[in-house]
Design a protein around this motif. Sequence first.
Motif, mmCIF file in Angstrom:
data_model
loop_
_atom_site.group_PDB
_atom_site.id
_atom_site.type_symbol
_atom_site.label_atom_id
_atom_site.label_comp_id
_atom_site.label_asym_id
_atom_site.label_seq_id
_atom_site.Cartn_x
_atom_site.Cartn_y
_atom_site.Cartn_z
ATOM 1 N N ASP A 1 7.469 -1.901 -4.131
ATOM 2 C CA ASP A 1 7.288 -2.118 -5.114
ATOM 3 C C ASP A 1 8.354 -1.197 -5.871
ATOM 4 O O ASP A 1 8.057 -0.692 -5.648
ATOM 5 C CB ASP A 1 6.099 -1.180 -5.344
ATOM 6 C CG ASP A 1 4.571 -1.331 -7.190
ATOM 7 O OD1 ASP A 1 6.257 -0.963 -8.054
ATOM 8 O OD2 ASP A 1 4.543 -0.829 -7.695
ATOM 9 N N GLU A 2 9.095 -1.974 -7.567
ATOM 10 C CA GLU A 2 10.290 -1.214 -7.739
ATOM 11 C C GLU A 2 9.877 -1.301 -9.519
ATOM 12 O O GLU A 2 8.859 -1.985 -10.109
ATOM 13 C CB GLU A 2 11.050 -1.743 -7.477
ATOM 14 C CG GLU A 2 11.180 -3.306 -7.890
ATOM 15 C CD GLU A 2 13.037 -4.200 -7.907
ATOM 16 O OE1 GLU A 2 13.437 -3.648 -9.536
ATOM 17 O OE2 GLU A 2 13.782 -4.020 -6.992
ATOM 18 N N SER A 3 10.020 -0.287 -10.250
ATOM 19 C CA SER A 3 9.355 0.307 -11.406
ATOM 20 C C SER A 3 10.870 1.001 -11.763
ATOM 21 O O SER A 3 11.923 1.249 -11.003
ATOM 22 C CB SER A 3 8.371 0.843 -11.865
ATOM 23 O OG SER A 3 8.677 2.146 -10.543
ATOM 24 N N SER A 4 10.940 0.850 -12.592
ATOM 25 C CA SER A 4 11.647 2.070 -13.753
ATOM 26 C C SER A 4 11.033 3.367 -14.409
ATOM 27 O O SER A 4 10.188 2.999 -14.998
ATOM 28 C CB SER A 4 12.630 1.437 -14.823
ATOM 29 O OG SER A 4 13.533 0.846 -14.298
ATOM 30 N N GLY A 5 11.637 4.562 -14.713
ATOM 31 C CA GLY A 5 11.125 5.372 -15.562
ATOM 32 C C GLY A 5 10.639 6.883 -14.615
ATOM 33 O O GLY A 5 10.875 6.962 -13.683
ATOM 34 N N ASP A 6 9.315 7.438 -14.744
ATOM 35 C CA ASP A 6 9.369 8.040 -14.011
ATOM 36 C C ASP A 6 9.006 8.454 -12.351
ATOM 37 O O ASP A 6 7.717 7.130 -12.619
ATOM 38 C CB ASP A 6 8.196 9.466 -14.929
ATOM 39 C CG ASP A 6 7.633 10.387 -14.053
ATOM 40 O OD1 ASP A 6 8.863 11.465 -13.886
ATOM 41 O OD2 ASP A 6 6.633 9.862 -13.489
ATOM 42 N N PRO A 7 9.234 8.499 -11.430
ATOM 43 C CA PRO A 7 8.730 8.260 -10.643
ATOM 44 C C PRO A 7 7.809 8.775 -9.830
ATOM 45 O O PRO A 7 6.878 7.961 -9.209
ATOM 46 C CB PRO A 7 9.810 9.046 -9.292
ATOM 47 C CG PRO A 7 11.337 9.398 -10.263
ATOM 48 C CD PRO A 7 10.409 10.029 -11.734
ATOM 49 N N ALA A 8 6.940 10.142 -10.019
ATOM 50 C CA ALA A 8 6.023 10.605 -10.202
ATOM 51 C C ALA A 8 4.940 9.583 -10.547
ATOM 52 O O ALA A 8 3.615 8.860 -9.706
ATOM 53 C CB ALA A 8 5.367 12.104 -10.502
ATOM 54 N N ASP A 9 4.899 9.225 -12.136
ATOM 55 C CA ASP A 9 3.863 7.889 -12.896
ATOM 56 C C ASP A 9 3.733 7.138 -12.018
ATOM 57 O O ASP A 9 2.930 5.551 -11.827
ATOM 58 C CB ASP A 9 5.073 8.015 -14.553
ATOM 59 C CG ASP A 9 4.146 9.363 -15.374
ATOM 60 O OD1 ASP A 9 3.109 10.333 -14.200
ATOM 61 O OD2 ASP A 9 4.584 9.373 -15.699
ATOM 62 N N ALA A 10 5.402 6.226 -11.310
ATOM 63 C CA ALA A 10 5.283 4.845 -11.001
ATOM 64 C C ALA A 10 4.049 5.290 -9.428
ATOM 65 O O ALA A 10 3.604 4.089 -9.109
ATOM 66 C CB ALA A 10 6.730 4.403 -10.010
ATOM 67 N N ILE A 11 4.506 6.387 -8.724
ATOM 68 C CA ILE A 11 3.406 6.475 -7.480
ATOM 69 C C ILE A 11 2.131 6.815 -7.821
ATOM 70 O O ILE A 11 1.582 5.672 -6.537
ATOM 71 C CB ILE A 11 4.429 7.635 -6.630
ATOM 72 C CG1 ILE A 11 5.486 7.847 -6.488
ATOM 73 C CG2 ILE A 11 3.329 8.125 -5.228
ATOM 74 C CD1 ILE A 11 7.108 9.036 -5.374
ATOM 75 N N VAL A 12 2.520 7.310 -8.259
ATOM 76 C CA VAL A 12 0.432 7.367 -9.348
ATOM 77 C C VAL A 12 0.124 5.282 -9.184
ATOM 78 O O VAL A 12 -1.385 5.690 -8.572
ATOM 79 C CB VAL A 12 -0.010 8.464 -9.475
ATOM 80 C CG1 VAL A 12 -1.355 9.037 -9.730
ATOM 81 C CG2 VAL A 12 0.611 9.886 -8.716
ATOM 82 N N SER A 13 0.778 5.702 -10.087
ATOM 83 C CA SER A 13 -0.120 4.064 -10.705
ATOM 84 C C SER A 13 0.322 2.876 -9.870
ATOM 85 O O SER A 13 -1.098 1.860 -9.430
ATOM 86 C CB SER A 13 0.915 3.650 -11.682
ATOM 87 O OG SER A 13 1.228 2.991 -12.297
ATOM 88 N N ALA A 14 1.243 2.558 -8.498
ATOM 89 C CA ALA A 14 1.034 1.731 -7.794
ATOM 90 C C ALA A 14 -0.066 2.184 -6.713
ATOM 91 O O ALA A 14 -0.919 1.214 -6.388
ATOM 92 C CB ALA A 14 2.100 2.242 -6.668
ATOM 93 N N ALA A 15 -0.759 3.753 -6.458
ATOM 94 C CA ALA A 15 -1.380 3.953 -5.585
ATOM 95 C C ALA A 15 -3.349 3.649 -5.893
ATOM 96 O O ALA A 15 -3.647 2.999 -5.024
ATOM 97 C CB ALA A 15 -1.500 5.352 -5.101
ATOM 98 N N ASP A 16 -3.018 3.727 -7.439
ATOM 99 C CA ASP A 16 -4.249 3.583 -8.414
ATOM 100 C C ASP A 16 -4.712 2.141 -8.485
ATOM 101 O O ASP A 16 -5.177 1.291 -7.887
ATOM 102 C CB ASP A 16 -4.161 4.607 -9.512
ATOM 103 C CG ASP A 16 -4.655 5.973 -9.824
ATOM 104 O OD1 ASP A 16 -4.469 5.981 -8.916
ATOM 105 O OD2 ASP A 16 -4.228 6.205 -10.752
ATOM 106 N N GLY A 17 -3.392 1.232 -8.544
ATOM 107 C CA GLY A 17 -3.263 0.269 -8.432
ATOM 108 C C GLY A 17 -4.021 -0.802 -7.825
ATOM 109 O O GLY A 17 -4.945 -1.919 -7.562
ATOM 110 N N ALA A 18 -3.522 -0.183 -5.991
ATOM 111 C CA ALA A 18 -4.072 -0.504 -4.812
ATOM 112 C C ALA A 18 -4.781 -0.748 -4.440
ATOM 113 O O ALA A 18 -5.423 -0.810 -3.601
ATOM 114 C CB ALA A 18 -2.171 -0.345 -3.755
ATOM 115 N N ASP A 19 -5.364 0.638 -4.816
ATOM 116 C CA ASP A 19 -6.807 1.342 -4.545
ATOM 117 C C ASP A 19 -6.745 2.269 -2.959
ATOM 118 O O ASP A 19 -7.363 1.587 -2.344
ATOM 119 C CB ASP A 19 -8.391 0.703 -4.377
ATOM 120 C CG ASP A 19 -9.170 1.566 -4.213
ATOM 121 O OD1 ASP A 19 -8.641 2.528 -4.644
ATOM 122 O OD2 ASP A 19 -10.633 0.827 -4.121
#
Length: 131
Positions: A72-90
């Motif tokens: 999963d790749e994104s741009s921006g804030d790394p912490a937000d990306a990690i937490v968002s990916a974890a939330d989205g994938a449960d």
Amino acid sequence: MYHVVVGIDDEEEHAQRCIEEVVNLPGDASEKRVTLVHCFVDNPSGASATQVHSVREAGEALDAAGIEYDVDESSGDPADAIVSAADGADADLIVIGGRKRSPAGKALFGSVTQSVILGAARPVMVTGVDD
């Protein structure tokens, strides 16, 4: 199936340590699934996460261990990306690499690590580096 989200920065040592910990989690490789998350803070060349050496190394180690993964790749804030990916994938667990710190600095985590710990609604494992 146990789903783990692993935050991968540009440091190969962090990626290796995170993957070692995932491989060592209880259960067979077939019972684990991993999402590698790499967040570009600056990407002027337009590279994809799979072109980042630490992400490739992590993927190769997971392949060798027989663990299914995606990137999963994104741009921006790394912490937000990690937490968002974890939330989205449960996800069941987030794994991130810690940084080497002075004795006084060990009382505090790095800003990404601290933000993930405070922002996650699931367990977070922070791996260390060898002294």
